[in-house]
Design an enzyme around this catalytic site. Structure first.
Site, short mmCIF file in Angstrom:
data_model
loop_
_atom_site.label_atom_id
_atom_site.label_comp_id
_atom_site.label_asym_id
_atom_site.label_seq_id
_atom_site.Cartn_x
_atom_site.Cartn_y
_atom_site.Cartn_z
N SER A 97 42.07 -53.88 50.06
CA SER A 97 40.83 -53.16 50.27
C SER A 97 40.02 -53.59 49.45
CB SER A 97 40.92 -52.29 51.01
OG SER A 97 39.72 -51.85 51.80
N ASP A 243 38.81 -57.26 51.12
CA ASP A 243 39.08 -57.46 52.73
C ASP A 243 37.60 -57.72 53.95
OD1 ASP A 243 38.76 -54.47 53.38
OD2 ASP A 243 40.42 -54.34 54.81
#
Length: 483
Positions: A97, A243
């Site tokens: 992420s 992401d």
């Protein structure tokens, strides 16, 4: 830096140190055991380590008898949406992420894209640590199938949302600069913007895993985006994390907004457009009197602007620990308790993540793009106009490196003990320690994704917010020195 981070957000570590092929394979096999086999959707972000980890994950899943649906490189919300559509038994996203480029991780979801609960994660970790992994015999090994339409599936679902009005968005014809940070949003977000009628300028939309800026889209990381928005006289700039489950906004003047505004603006838009917020357009709930029929779920560290949104629209507001999984758990709980339609509950975090349950229960930076564009198309106003409609608070964020999550937990336990008997502020122990005054607050908590303690504060002015953070960090450092 070498500790493996295991939390409700999944597993994260530094590639080649705490996160190795062996660790990934074993966790994947443990996950296959946890879900008792079946179809698992696997996707990955653009990090250079993601292909290696993909093969390691596939080995573990196949060894535990799982059938793999490989959706390739795509955002985390895309993977979970495909899992839901395909009614898969589980999904794994290979991503870290917003963590730095040297990190990577595995994010797990169970049936139909449902994020793991705390209890689920504990059970998965127990299987991993105990070695009670169930491997399949030679004639029951899993296989890999490739799905090349995952991004198209996500786009179609967004464009079919009940609140999308393509005629208005095309008529507004916003000029938008999109900065995907060379991450997983590089392939989908420019296409979405074009399909909803925007003039698109791409910045850092080459998904090669070489991040030109921090993968966490803080205002400091978006200097180039701000310059391009201003130079191109664009209506707004948009930025993702690695992401693309988050979205951060730059206004038409080239000012990077706090990530807090993403959830706040979208929540205000959804609740303001009340007739769009229900999946049954014939159901009248404009005249609901004093009983709220709408819920908002936020974390303890989300700006008090979300309180203003809730008050403005007579909505219930619930605060939970930081982490998408906790927000989702509360949303599902409220939905089941009140038998609410998915159009009557919205969740999010101050990180720029918003959960649209009409599509799925996870933060979705792609759908957030459509919501922001639709808000501007409906109002025919600028982003700054919407921002200026809210009371102005100042936030400051700091983090303190610690040797391990265990040390972080010990420090927080100690400071909670001290403040419980000697504090002029109210204490909220939902997640770490939050001290609350009438016009300000500070939250101290250990991160679930990095070996750090995070300190967030909010106050009437930037100087006061920074001072609150500084005083808190000094208190923590004094405690560390005497331990």
């Amino acid at each position: 830096m070498k500790d493996l981070m295991v939390s409700v957000s999944g597993v994260r570590g530094v590639v080649g140190y705490s996160l190795t092929p062996e660790v990934a394979t074993r966790f994947a096999a443990a996950f296959g055991t946890f879900i008792a086999g079946g179809m698992v959707v696997v996707g990955r972000d653009s990090r250079t380590s993601s292909p290696m980890l993909f093969h390691a994950v596939c080995a573990g899943l196949m060894a535990s008898g799982c059938q793999i649906l490989d959706v390739g490189m795509c955002p985390t919300p895309t993977v979970l949406l495909v899992s839901k559509k395909m009614k898969a038994n589980g999904s794994i996203v290979i991503t870290a992420s917003h963590n730095p480029v040297e990190w990577n991780g595995l994010e797990f979801a169970s049936g139909s894209g449902r994020l793991l609960t705390t209890e689920d994660q504990d059970q998965l970790s127990q299987i991993y640590q105990s070695g009670s992994i169930q491997l399949s015999p030679w004639n029951e090994q899993g296989r890999i199938e490739i799905l090349e339409t995952a991004i198209e599936i996500h786009l179609e679902q967004i464009l079919n949302c009940h609140w999308i009005n393509l005629e208005r968005t095309h008529r507004r014809n916003l000029k938008v600069v999109i900065d995907a940070g060379n991450g997983a949003g590089s392939q989908i977000s420019p296409v979405l913007l074009e399909r909803i009628g925007c003039e698109v300028i791409q910045l850092h939309c080459t998904p090669n895993g070489l991040f030109p800026r921090s993968s966490e889209p803080t205002p400091e990381a978006l200097i180039q985006l701000c310059k391009v928005v201003k130079a191109e006289s664009a209506d707004l700039g948009l930025a993702h994390d690695g992401d693309a489950d988050r979205l951060v906004i730059v206004d038409q003047r080239g000012n990077a907004l706090s990530s807090e505004y993403t959830f706040v603006l979208i929540a205000d838009f959804m609740l303001r457009e009340a007739t769009k917020f229900t999946l049954d357009p014939t159901e009248d709930w404009h005249h609901r009197g004093t009983t709220s029929q709408v819920d908002l779920v936020a974390t303890v560290s989300t700006s008090r602007m979300i309180d203003d949104v809730a008050n403005r629209h007579n909505a219930n507001l619930f605060r939970v620990p930081v982490g998408v999984g906790f927000v989702v758990e509360k949303m599902r709980q409220r939905s089941e308790q009140k038998q609410m339609s998915t159009g009557r509950i919205l969740g999010g975090e101050g990180t720029g993540g918003v959960i649209f349950p009409e599509l799925q229960y996870t933060t979705d930076g792609i759908t957030a793009i459509a919501a922001i564009v639709q808000m501007l198309a409906d109002s025919d106003q600028s982003i700054s106009h919407h921002v200026e409609a809210f009371p102005q608070y100042a936030m400051h964020k700091m983090k303190i490196d610690v040797p391990s999550p265990k040390v972080a937990g010990q420090l927080l336990g100690r400071i909670a003990e001290i403040l419980a008997t000697n504090s002029e502020a109210d204490l909220d122990l939902t997640d770490g320690v939050k001290r609350i005054w009438s016009d300000r607050w500070v939250n101290i908590r250990k991160s679930g994704t990095e070996p750090v303690i995070r300190i967030f504060s909010e106050a009437p002015s930037q100087a006061e917010a920074e001072q609150l953070c500084l005083q808190t960090s000094e208190h923590l450092n004094r405690l560390r020195s005497i331990q």
